[in-house]
Design a protein around this motif. Structure first.
Motif, PDB file in Angstrom:
ATOM      1  N   UNK B  60     130.529 -59.298  48.468  1.00 21.93           N
ATOM      2  CA  UNK B  60     129.620 -60.486  49.029  1.00 21.93           C
ATOM      3  C   UNK B  60     128.920 -61.124  47.898  1.00 21.93           C
ATOM      4  N   UNK B  62     126.408 -63.145  47.749  1.00 20.99           N
ATOM      5  CA  UNK B  62     125.087 -63.201  47.715  1.00 20.99           C
ATOM      6  C   UNK B  62     124.277 -61.786  47.627  1.00 20.99           C
ATOM      7  N   UNK B  63     125.059 -60.781  47.764  1.00 22.24           N
ATOM      8  CA  UNK B  63     124.507 -59.571  47.630  1.00 22.24           C
ATOM      9  C   UNK B  63     124.544 -59.185  46.036  1.00 22.24           C
ATOM     10  N   UNK B  64     125.196 -59.830  45.131  1.00 20.45           N
ATOM     11  CA  UNK B  64     125.344 -59.586  43.969  1.00 20.45           C
ATOM     12  C   UNK B  64     126.210 -58.087  43.600  1.00 20.45           C
ATOM     13  N   UNK B 151     121.657 -53.336  44.532  1.00 24.62           N
ATOM     14  CA  UNK B 151     121.395 -53.363  42.994  1.00 24.62           C
ATOM     15  C   UNK B 151     119.988 -52.707  42.437  1.00 24.62           C
ATOM     16  N   UNK B 181     126.871 -61.224  38.779  1.00 24.38           N
ATOM     17  CA  UNK B 181     125.703 -62.251  38.635  1.00 24.38           C
ATOM     18  C   UNK B 181     126.324 -63.701  38.485  1.00 24.38           C
ATOM     19  N   UNK B 182     125.568 -64.680  38.918  1.00 27.01           N
ATOM     20  CA  UNK B 182     126.043 -66.034  38.824  1.00 27.01           C
ATOM     21  C   UNK B 182     126.591 -66.338  37.160  1.00 27.01           C
ATOM     22  N   UNK B 240     121.341 -73.871  32.853  1.00 26.05           N
ATOM     23  CA  UNK B 240     121.719 -75.235  33.226  1.00 26.05           C
ATOM     24  C   UNK B 240     121.673 -76.278  32.223  1.00 26.05           C
TER      25      UNK B 240
END
Lengths: 494, 402
Positions: B60, B62-64, B151, B181-182, B240
């Motif tokens: 998932x 979003x849960x990382x 986490x 992680x992203x 970014x």
């Protein structure tokens, strides 16, 4: 809360034992009951116990000598830092001594080339950041007790804080330890490099709640302070909406430096107390902190605000100055004392859940509190799913402490049931010891207690904490277990 | 011929370990088997191949967190994560070709058991820092779980940290949960040219001590593929786009005096370059070379290399801002163990040297991993005994009895 039955032989031999201690440590022994009472509990004040004696060593040689002496005489040892544990990790034992590390209070070395600080375990968490602030460095983990809690205690508990999401817990910022085993052996784990040869014992000692050894020196990494930090206050009409917003922020690839949520009771208590400017017409308030270079932070603040508005935020305000950022945090950081103002007592719970279950879990918390006639205010390290419900009660009303504890236990059981864990950062101690069965099966606990035996075969370091049963080290590992039949059921419970 | 056990699920794995224990059979545990040449040679009666335990169990974004069976190929994990813009931040490396294997054949369980982090290690942590929980079979033949699937967790001992890098000597993993992680949206590399080792490491320390959030800091004295063979000092910036460009500019300003010759390497080339660094491509020499991996205080890195005896005739490069030195040396009977370890002891109290690659005979004769102090060696031995009392799992892969 039942503790192991004190060892009769040790209790009866106290005077001779203490006389022997006096020889080992001339000016650091406390044996008078009135003075001992200062050490009778930690931050979990509901439980108190006078130890046999308290020792205040100054050197690693003293620590080693005293531990060897206790080991030879089967006397238990509870190591203690500043005594701020919320889970009873430093609760003394009637038949054991407390080894208080407060005199190990020196910063030994700071090295900006290697970006490390080498400190003694009694140094406070905040003192490390303060010592390196003039060079724009800091120590990242920031538990809310950081002004008082010691780095040795942080290592024992693997302490966290609001910035763990991006910067990790103590274990992720710890590079080396000097530690004394119960038989007096001094070992060094890690150092200034980033990894260790052989097993990662450094990793498993961190968070071991004083059961594997006594730490006498700590090497942590220090980080350059980000150029800019800005915070964003976001209000939501429901807690679920706030939870979904967290998922959206992370889904967009953004890991904020901190991401906190407070529910309505916590918002109101905090606002009444410190006037941080929080909106009072929302059900959930989120604080998102972004850090980095000025252009990066401006960009991310705008992006997070847009995500939040799309997720239904009814209120959004970004800090425009450092003073305003600090003000935003004042309310959150004062949440515990703020709740202390609206209720004679509160019991702070600590568990982690998968964030997707936030709405469901908060509803169940309200329900659980309601069943016991108690209100609950919630603060939440939302980024990493670490929940801190505060159960409000009045210890002067008979039965309310027990009710608050029951609410806490049921909340933690709920955390485990939805796929989470009993403790995100406060540790198990005695507080959650008897709930360990909810998260771990017999084979899981047996392997953990076996590890304890590798370090402390006689079970003298902080026994009675974390594990609901003591291990029988002598039996373990030597009996050939037939087809995995577990011996746990026959072990005594206490 | 060696017997091969190939369980397909955790209950078969339990049976395999229990019967091995009952029969007194020792096991060499492998998944992809890409790093069998790493560590001391294991003389086991049978091979326990867990590459059949595959598949992602839960993911998932979003849960990382991601939960998978240990035999899941790393490239499958990486591509699943990439499809959701995420990655494993500890940057697992693919060094199989160093041992003559094919690239891209490693598994998630193998990466965690070997426990080596890539160039992002100083900032993002290693495998240990991203290993959240597991289910495994210990040497008793008991299936047990440790850690959690969230986490942030301090409940009980942090056994995942112990299992990370344990080379399968404590237990055989049957399920693992890792933090994900992203992945950064943009990456660029500031390349400084023409610096000698000491100046280069000073530049890396300045960069790592600045607020530029550097996520890779290496010095390649012999250059890199496609970038010439002159000294090259690389600083990676991720995040970014607006931030990457700004930080690169301020870093260049900060370093202009020590490193006047600098240029910026953009996205795709940067990604390839850092993959190459992690996989040790900058030093691909002869297949006969012995490889040493030396981990030490970053400020001691250049002094260590300078103090090596003259005439060793090898090449080196520095990762982790100087805290990790890779040495490629011509083959020698002792693998140059005496020279490397004596030199290291002279410059660093707590550094350690691993004979990362050498012929089997050399790895039998020399300690592959840094010999431990007696107290620590005894403790490590007791830890092993409490997981695997009959020493049936990868016996001797670390040290004599461990």
């Amino acid at each position: 809360m039942l503790m192991p039955v004190p060892d009769k032989a040790v209790m009866e031999g106290r005077d001779a034992f203490v006389a022997g201690l006096r020889v080992l440590i001339d000016d650091g022994l406390i044996e008078d009951p009135a003075e001992l009472s200062a050490y009778s509990c930690d931050g979990l004040t509901a439980y108190q116990q006078l130890p046999l004696a308290v020792v205040l060593p100054r050197t690693v040689e003293e620590v080693s000598r005293i531990l060897r002496y206790c080991h030879e005489r089967d006397v238990k040892v509870v190591a203690r830092g500043s005594g701020t544990s919320l889970s009873g990790g430093a609760l003394p034992l009637a038949d054991g001594i407390v080894m208080a590390m407060g005199r190990f209070n020196r910063i030994l070395e700071i090295d900006y080339d290697d970006r490390v600080a080498v400190v003694q375990p009694g140094v406070t968490n905040l003192a490390i950041s303060n010592a390196v602030a003039h060079r724009d460095f800091y120590y990242a983990p920031d538990p809310s007790s950081q002004i008082a809690c010691s780095i040795g205690g942080n290592v024992a508990e693997n302490a966290g804080g609001v910035h763990c999401l991006k910067y990790g817990m103590t274990s992720n910022n710890l590079l080396g330890l000097e530690m004394v085993l119960i038989d007096g052996t001094v070992v060094r784990l890690g150092g200034r490099g980033l990894d260790t040869p052989g097993y990662d014992l450094l990793g498993v000692v961190c968070g071991s709640e004083g059961m594997l050894g006594v730490v006498t020196e700590v090497t942590v990494r220090i980080l350059p302070r980000p150029q800019v930090q800005r915070a964003l206050l976001l209000g939501f009409a429901t807690v679920e909406a706030a939870g979904n917003c967290v998922a959206s922020i992370i889904g967009e690839g953004i890991i904020p430096a901190a991401l906190e949520i407070m529910d309505r009771p916590a918002i109101h208590a905090a606002e009444d107390f410190v006037h941080a400017g929080y909106p009072l017409d929302v059900e959930a308030l989120m604080i998102a902190e972004l850090d980095g270079t000025p252009e990066e932070v401006d960009h991310l603040i705008a992006e997070v605000e847009a995500i939040a508005l799309a997720a239904g935020a009814s209120y959004a305000k970004a800090s425009t100055s450092e003073a305003e950022r600090v003000l935003f945090w004042t309310g959150r950081k004062a949440a515990f004392p703020a709740v202390g103002r609206i209720s004679p007592d509160y019991y702070c719970v600590d568990g982690t859940i998968p964030r997707r279950t936030l709405g469901e879990v908060l509803n169940r918390i309200t329900e659980i509190g309601g069943r016991h006639g108690l209100k609950v205010a919630n603060v939440f390290h939302a980024g990493d799913g670490n929940l801190h419900p505060m159960v409000l009660y009045d210890s002067n009303i008979p039965g309310q402490l027990e009710a608050a504890e029951a609410v806490g236990a049921q909340i933690l059981e709920t955390c485990v049931e939805v796929g989470g864990v009993l403790s995100g950062e406060h540790g198990v101690g005695i507080e959650k010891r008897d709930l360990m069965h909810r998260q771990f099966g017999p084979a899981d606990l047996e392997q953990q207690t076996r590890l304890k035996c590798a370090f402390d075969e006689k079970n003298l370091l902080n026994p009675g904490k974390v594990f609901p049963e003591l291990c029988r080290c002598a039996e373990m590992g030597k009996i050939h277990v037939h087809r995995g039949a577990l011996r746990f059921p026959e072990l005594p419970r206490f | 011929m060696t017997n091969i056990l190939a369980p397909e699920n955790s209950s078969q794995l339990v049976d395999a370990v229990r019967s091995a224990r009952a029969d007194g059979t020792t096991l060499e545990v492998i998944a992809g088997g890409t790093r069998r040449g790493y560590g001391r040679p294991v003389d086991a009666d049978a091979v326990l191949d867990v590459s059949g335990l595959t598949g992602v169990i839960d993911y998932d974004p979003a849960e990382l967190v991601l939960t998978a069976r240990p035999g899941t190929p790393m490239r499958e994990i990486a591509s699943l994560l990439a499809s959701r813009g995420q990655h494993l931040a500890f940057e697992p490396t693919d060094q199989a070709p160093l041992w003559g294997g094919a690239g891209g054949a490693g598994t998630l369980g193998g990466a965690l058991s070997v426990g080596l982090g890539g160039p992002r290690r100083p900032m993002a942590g290693g495998a240990r820092d991203h290993f959240l929980g597991f289910e495994a079979v210990n040497g008793f033949g008991h299936l047990f779980s440790a850690g959690g699937k969230v986490i942030k967790n301090v409940t009980g001992y942090d056994l995942p940290k112990l299992a990370a890098g344990a080379l399968g000597t404590l237990c055989v993993l049957s399920e693992v949960t890792v933090k994900v992680l992203p992945a950064p949206a943009d990456v660029a590399t500031l390349a400084l040219e023409g610096l000698d080792d000491a100046v280069a490491l000073r530049a890396l320390a300045m960069a790592l001590g600045s607020p530029a959030a550097v996520s890779g800091a290496v010095h390649l004295p012999y250059g890199a593929d496609g970038l010439g063979d002159g000294p090259l000092t690389l600083l990676r910036l991720e995040g970014v786009p607006v931030s990457v460009a700004g930080r690169a500019a301020s870093l260049q300003t900060l370093l202009t005096e020590v490193a006047p010759r600098a240029r910026l390497i953009g996205g795709e080339e940067s990604r390839r370059l850092w993959r190459d660094v992690g996989d040790l491509h900058p030093l691909q020499g002869s297949a006969e070379d012995v490889i040493w991996r030396v981990s030490l205080a970053p400020s001691a890195g250049a002094a260590f290399v300078a103090a090596l005896p003259e005439g060793l005739g090898g090449r080196h490069f520095y990762d982790w801002g100087g805290g990790l030195v890779w040495l490629f040396l011509p083959a020698a009977e002792d693998g140059h163990a005496a020279a490397v370890r004596t030199t290291l002891a002279g410059v660093s109290r707590d550094g350690h040297a691993t004979l990362f690659r050498a012929a089997e005979a050399v790895r039998r004769a020399q300690p592959v991993f840094q010999p431990l102090e007696p107290g620590l060696a005894a403790l490590s031995d007791r830890v092993k005994e409490r997981f695997d009392p009959d020493r049936i799992l990868n016996p001797g892969r670390f040290y004599g009895k461990v």
